[in-house]
Scaffold this motif. Structure first.
Motif, PDB file in Angstrom:
ATOM      1  N   GLU A 263      -5.971  10.293   6.933  1.00 44.91           N
ATOM      2  CA  GLU A 263      -5.437  11.605   6.577  1.00 44.91           C
ATOM      3  C   GLU A 263      -4.342  12.078   7.533  1.00 44.91           C
ATOM      4  N   LEU A 264      -4.149  11.379   8.682  1.00 43.39           N
ATOM      5  CA  LEU A 264      -3.083  11.753   9.619  1.00 43.39           C
ATOM      6  C   LEU A 264      -1.809  10.952   9.382  1.00 43.39           C
ATOM      7  N   CYS A 265      -1.830  10.079   8.380  1.00 45.40           N
ATOM      8  CA  CYS A 265      -0.726   9.135   8.186  1.00 45.40           C
ATOM      9  C   CYS A 265       0.100   9.454   6.947  1.00 45.40           C
ATOM     10  N   ARG A 266       1.406   9.309   7.108  1.00 45.28           N
ATOM     11  CA  ARG A 266       2.315   9.360   5.962  1.00 45.28           C
ATOM     12  C   ARG A 266       2.758   7.926   5.679  1.00 45.28           C
ATOM     13  N   VAL A 267       2.617   7.481   4.464  1.00 52.61           N
ATOM     14  CA  VAL A 267       2.996   6.117   4.093  1.00 52.61           C
ATOM     15  C   VAL A 267       4.514   6.047   3.902  1.00 52.61           C
ATOM     16  N   VAL A 268       5.143   5.160   4.652  1.00 55.03           N
ATOM     17  CA  VAL A 268       6.599   5.003   4.573  1.00 55.03           C
ATOM     18  C   VAL A 268       6.970   3.789   3.733  1.00 55.03           C
ATOM     19  N   MET A 269       6.303   2.660   3.969  1.00 54.23           N
ATOM     20  CA  MET A 269       6.525   1.452   3.164  1.00 54.23           C
ATOM     21  C   MET A 269       5.179   0.822   2.861  1.00 54.23           C
ATOM     22  N   ALA A 270       4.988   0.400   1.613  1.00 48.53           N
ATOM     23  CA  ALA A 270       3.757  -0.275   1.230  1.00 48.53           C
ATOM     24  C   ALA A 270       3.970  -0.959  -0.113  1.00 48.53           C
ATOM     25  N   PRO A 271       3.507  -2.199  -0.274  1.00 47.38           N
ATOM     26  CA  PRO A 271       2.944  -3.039   0.786  1.00 47.38           C
ATOM     27  C   PRO A 271       4.059  -3.732   1.578  1.00 47.38           C
ATOM     28  N   ILE A 272       3.824  -3.952   2.841  1.00 45.90           N
ATOM     29  CA  ILE A 272       4.755  -4.673   3.702  1.00 45.90           C
ATOM     30  C   ILE A 272       3.937  -5.400   4.764  1.00 45.90           C
ATOM     31  N   SER A 273       4.049  -6.718   4.826  1.00 46.40           N
ATOM     32  CA  SER A 273       3.199  -7.506   5.721  1.00 46.40           C
ATOM     33  C   SER A 273       3.763  -7.531   7.135  1.00 46.40           C
ATOM     34  N   ALA A 274       2.875  -7.842   8.079  1.00 49.78           N
ATOM     35  CA  ALA A 274       3.304  -7.992   9.464  1.00 49.78           C
ATOM     36  C   ALA A 274       4.288  -9.148   9.601  1.00 49.78           C
ATOM     37  N   ASN A 275       4.128 -10.189   8.787  1.00 45.26           N
ATOM     38  CA  ASN A 275       5.054 -11.320   8.833  1.00 45.26           C
ATOM     39  C   ASN A 275       6.467 -10.898   8.462  1.00 45.26           C
ATOM     40  N   THR A 276       6.569 -10.068   7.424  1.00 42.43           N
ATOM     41  CA  THR A 276       7.892  -9.602   6.996  1.00 42.43           C
ATOM     42  C   THR A 276       8.514  -8.712   8.060  1.00 42.43           C
ATOM     43  N   LEU A 277       7.712  -7.841   8.646  1.00 42.25           N
ATOM     44  CA  LEU A 277       8.223  -6.969   9.705  1.00 42.25           C
ATOM     45  C   LEU A 277       8.688  -7.796  10.895  1.00 42.25           C
ATOM     46  N   CYS A 278       7.894  -8.809  11.251  1.00 38.81           N
ATOM     47  CA  CYS A 278       8.266  -9.679  12.363  1.00 38.81           C
ATOM     48  C   CYS A 278       9.595 -10.367  12.082  1.00 38.81           C
ATOM     49  N   THR A 279       9.740 -10.929  10.891  1.00 39.02           N
ATOM     50  CA  THR A 279      10.959 -11.645  10.536  1.00 39.02           C
ATOM     51  C   THR A 279      12.175 -10.727  10.555  1.00 39.02           C
ATOM     52  N   PHE A 280      12.050  -9.538   9.993  1.00 36.46           N
ATOM     53  CA  PHE A 280      13.192  -8.619   9.928  1.00 36.46           C
ATOM     54  C   PHE A 280      13.562  -8.050  11.301  1.00 36.46           C
ATOM     55  N   SER A 281      12.668  -8.140  12.273  1.00 38.99           N
ATOM     56  CA  SER A 281      13.034  -7.688  13.618  1.00 38.99           C
ATOM     57  C   SER A 281      14.092  -8.601  14.243  1.00 38.99           C
ATOM     58  N   PHE A 282      14.228  -9.815  13.708  1.00 42.15           N
ATOM     59  CA  PHE A 282      15.240 -10.750  14.190  1.00 42.15           C
ATOM     60  C   PHE A 282      16.564 -10.614  13.449  1.00 42.15           C
TER      61      PHE A 282
END
Length: 770
Positions: free
Chosen positions: A297-316
């Motif tokens: 209840e304290l969270c606002r959803v910004v992106m979903a679904p989005i995997s940790a793998n995708t986030l890791c890859t896009f950080s590069f």
């Protein structure tokens, strides 16, 4: 013979560049563009209507902090990026990146819009910590600008196919809609909703999502759920234990209403960094990945679904795309020199190396190529000047050469060919990288304006040091030399606009008459001895006689000969280029640029040459007005000349005429052998061995002092000199907690400076100076 005594073949300055106040004058070159590749430029409206796009698969190997392999990315652009990208692989410290062309892909306008929203959202999240910037990136996704900007798509891929499911769901305005279907996946059979700050969301979306928590203004990557709720105990520091509900109320003044909901398992987002930096540590954690527990209840959803793998890859992605941008520009530079240069097989990566200054702090830089190019420019201009101005003395030729290869002259050539915009002179900052689709840099929301000048797009105008521009010109010469040989390097120099020729045969005017049989016997004995030392037999003995003859020497009234000054001028450049190329081929690319520079400095200097001459016994054969005095002085000096010649110290105090002797003999062999540099090296190597190696080379005191001051964060050393009679005295000072001085004296300012630096080094090393 003084060239002014007879008409010259050609006149000085006829083709030598002058040091005028042109584009290359002054310390800085102002208002210079920073180019951006046209392949990644366009407007979004036109781009979205293309229908067909060239796509490249970007794969990463060796990613960290994820349980499974990183995701792949499909790069979609408006045109083919060229043969350099059919398959291109490079290292970024923690990962190996591969770019591979996969052909044409069809996208409709709706897909382009969704994909653009996805990439602007995920990249804004990773690059910026400001939620307002992320919100703006999401809010204005539907605007397809007609103005020129950075335009391409970065699509997540699964098993070689675009992951449209993730793109469409995670790119949807999930927290701005009331449609219940947007809060769970269509593939989810049993909807199980949890209350978030923006309403109910299904577990299927929350389990792999990015959420924003307003109470601490942070973004998190949610990866699962706990079998705990807000009433579960939370263990704090100092042994305190409270419930999660009590903790959030006490710390943030937040009352949890859905206390029976399971807590989310989350961690900080992957941090975008410059993964191209050479100093980036392998295995270093790229983000604040500490695990936290969050009430939904304290969270606002910004992106979903989005995997940790995708986030890791896009950080590069910023680092990857910056490298691609630079490679595209390097390929463009190859084409800019026209069809005549296309015959030489040089890669865009080698061009990029020549354009990358050490300030970029990447795995490669231009320094080694610059050292190589500098020596080749010196060689080819010396050869041209020597051939064209047949009656001019060494000092005049040297002055002309300096004008050809000075920073001013090289900078002017570079500016005239509009090459400055290709130079990479600063470390890459991913915070200022342009996210395609936003039109502004996240750092300060600065609007990006792509100017179209000189048939190139540019991001901004900068001021750049003239020396840096000249260094790049030398490095580009070195790049073509290593990739295509001397002919390629020479053609590149010509394409810059330098008016020189590479002479395949040099006819030099020499006057040698010996009417005395006694003198002929004297000369012939010396010729035989010297040829034995060199392991080289001259076709034209007059060349060797000239090489041995100092300007002070007069045979007698019965004979005259030219002195060795002109051969010294030529041999200096030939020997420098041969030795530099030798060390480059021996050690590159394993050695550092500093090592190549140090090897060259230790081996190409008057002290080294003079020592080698004495060690071989050449001093006994020089034709000099004071030959006997020189021989006696050396034999009575008590010095041993049996050791290595390289470095600055072995030949200290020896007459410079002996160093000139080595250079003039090199020039004589070069002419006698019809420019056979292998013949020159074979003979001169016998005199110079043992050569410096990576293990034996030592820094000269001036360089070592400079590096020591940098390591200890001292100010730069300050040198001052005075001269009394034939003696020069240099005082060097360094400001530490107190002023420390070193003093040195010598027959010239260079040697005095060396001794002063050595004196100061001993004081700094011998005492704990803070």
């Amino acid at each position: 013979m003084d060239g002014s005594a007879s008409p010259a073949v050609g006149t000085p300055g006829e083709d030598a560049p002058c040091d005028d106040q042109g584009p290359g004058s002054g310390k800085y070159q102002h208002e210079q563009p920073v180019y951006f590749p046209e392949e990644l430029v366009g407007n979004w409206l036109s781009f979205s209507l293309l229908g067909l796009y060239h796509c490249y698969k970007i794969s990463l190997q060796g990613c960290f902090n994820t349980d499974t392999a990183p995701a792949e990315i499909i790069l979609a652009v408006k045109c083919d990026m060229g043969p350099e990208f059919h398959f291109y692989s490079f290292n970024m410290g923690v990962v190996q990146v591969t770019v591979e062309y996969k052909g044409i892909i069809h996208l409709n306008q709706e897909q382009v819009i969704f994909a653009r929203r996805f990439q602007t959202t995920i990249l804004s999240l990773l690059i910026s910590s400001d939620q307002s910037e992320v919100s703006d990136a999401i809010k204005y996704f539907h605007e397809l600008q007609v103005s020129v900007g950075v335009v391409y798509l970065l699509l997540p891929s699964v098993s070689g196919k675009v992951d449209w499911c993730s793109i469409k769901f995670s790119a949807s305005p999930v927290y701005e809609v009331t449609n219940r279907d947007m809060t769970h996946s269509h593939t989810c059979k049993d909807a199980d909703f949890l209350q978030t700050k923006d309403g109910p969301f299904c577990r299927c979306l929350l389990e792999n999502s990015v959420v924003y928590t307003p109470h601490n203004r942070k973004h998190y990557n949610v990866t699962g759920f706990l079998d705990l709720n807000a009433k579960a105990p939370l263990h704090l520091k100092h042994g305190r234990v409270v419930s999660y509900k009590r903790y959030f109320e006490a710390s943030y003044g937040l009352r949890l209403n859905c206390e029976n909901q399971p807590l989310l398992v989350a961690s900080g987002l992957f941090t975008v960094r410059n993964f191209l930096r050479k100093c980036y540590e392998k295995g270093k954690d790229a983000s604040d990945r500490n695990t936290v527990e969050l009430p939904p209840e304290l969270c606002r959803v910004v992106m979903a679904p989005i995997s940790a793998n995708t986030l890791c890859t896009f950080s590069f992605v910023p680092s990857i795309m910056y490298r691609i941008q630079c490679m595209l520009l390097s390929a463009k530079l190859k084409i800019q020199f026209g069809p005549s240069m296309q015959q030489f097989n040089i890669t865009a990566l080698k061009i990029l190396e020549a354009l990358t200054t050490k300030e970029c702090q990447e795995e490669f830089s231009l320094e080694s190529l610059e050292t190589l190019g500098d020596s080749y420019l010196k060689y080819v201009t010396s050869q041209h000047i020597f051939s064209k101005y047949k009656l001019h003395r060494e000092d005049t030729l040297t002055s002309m050469r300096i004008k050809f290869v000075s920073n001013t002259a090289l900078c002017k050539l570079c500016c005239n060919r509009e090459l400055v915009g290709y130079i990479r002179g600063e470390v890459f900052n991913p915070k200022s990288w342009i996210i395609p689709g936003l039109g502004y840099a996240t750092c300060g929301n600065n609007q990006i304006s792509l100017q179209h000048t000189n048939n190139m797009y540019s991001l901004k105008k900068i001021s750049i040091k003239r020396k840096r521009i000249a260094d790049v010109v030398e490095a580009l010469v070195g790049a073509y030399l290593t990739a295509g040989g001397e002919w390629a390097a020479f053609h590149f120099i010509k394409s810059l606009g330098m008016d020189i020729e590479l002479h395949t045969e040099i006819q030099d005017r020499r006057k040698i008459t010996t009417k005395s049989e006694e003198f002929e016997e004297f000369i012939n004995a010396r010729i035989l001895d010297v040829e034995t030392m060199l392991g080289y037999v001259f076709n034209d003995h007059s060349l060797l006689i000239e090489a041995l003859t100092h300007s002070s020497y007069k045979i007698d009234v019965s004979g005259t000969t030219a002195c060795n000054e002109r051969l010294e001028f030529l041999g200096d450049a030939v020997l420098d280029q041969i030795i530099t190329m030798y060390f480059y081929e021996q050690y590159y690319p394993a050695c550092t640029p500093a090592l190549l520079t140090n090897l060259r400095k230790a081996s190409v200097n008057n002290n080294c040459y003079a020592h080698a001459a004495v060690k071989a016994g050449l001093h006994k054969h020089i034709l000099h007005s004071s030959s006997e005095q020189m021989i006696n002085d050396l034999e009575n000096s008590g010095r041993s000349f049996s050791g290595p010649s390289h470095g600055w110290e072995p030949g200290t105090g020896l007459p410079e005429d002996l160093a000139d002797l080595i250079e003039s003999i090199a020039g004589a062999i070069y002419l006698d052998s019809k420019h056979d540099k292998e013949a020159v090296w074979g003979a001169m190597r016998r005199l110079l061995e043992p050569l410096a190696t990576a293990e034996t080379v030592e820094l000269d005191p001036v360089t070592e002092l400079k590096e020591l001051c940098e390591q200890r964060s001292y100010p730069k050393p300050s040198y001052s000199r005075t001269r009394e009679g034939v003696l020069t005295t240099v005082v060097v000072t360094v400001q530490t907690a107190r002023t420390v001085r070193g003093v040195g004296s010598g027959s010239n300012k260079e040697m005095a400076k060396m001794f002063a630096a050595k004196d100061l080094l001993q004081k700094l090393k011998g005492a704990a100076v803070s």
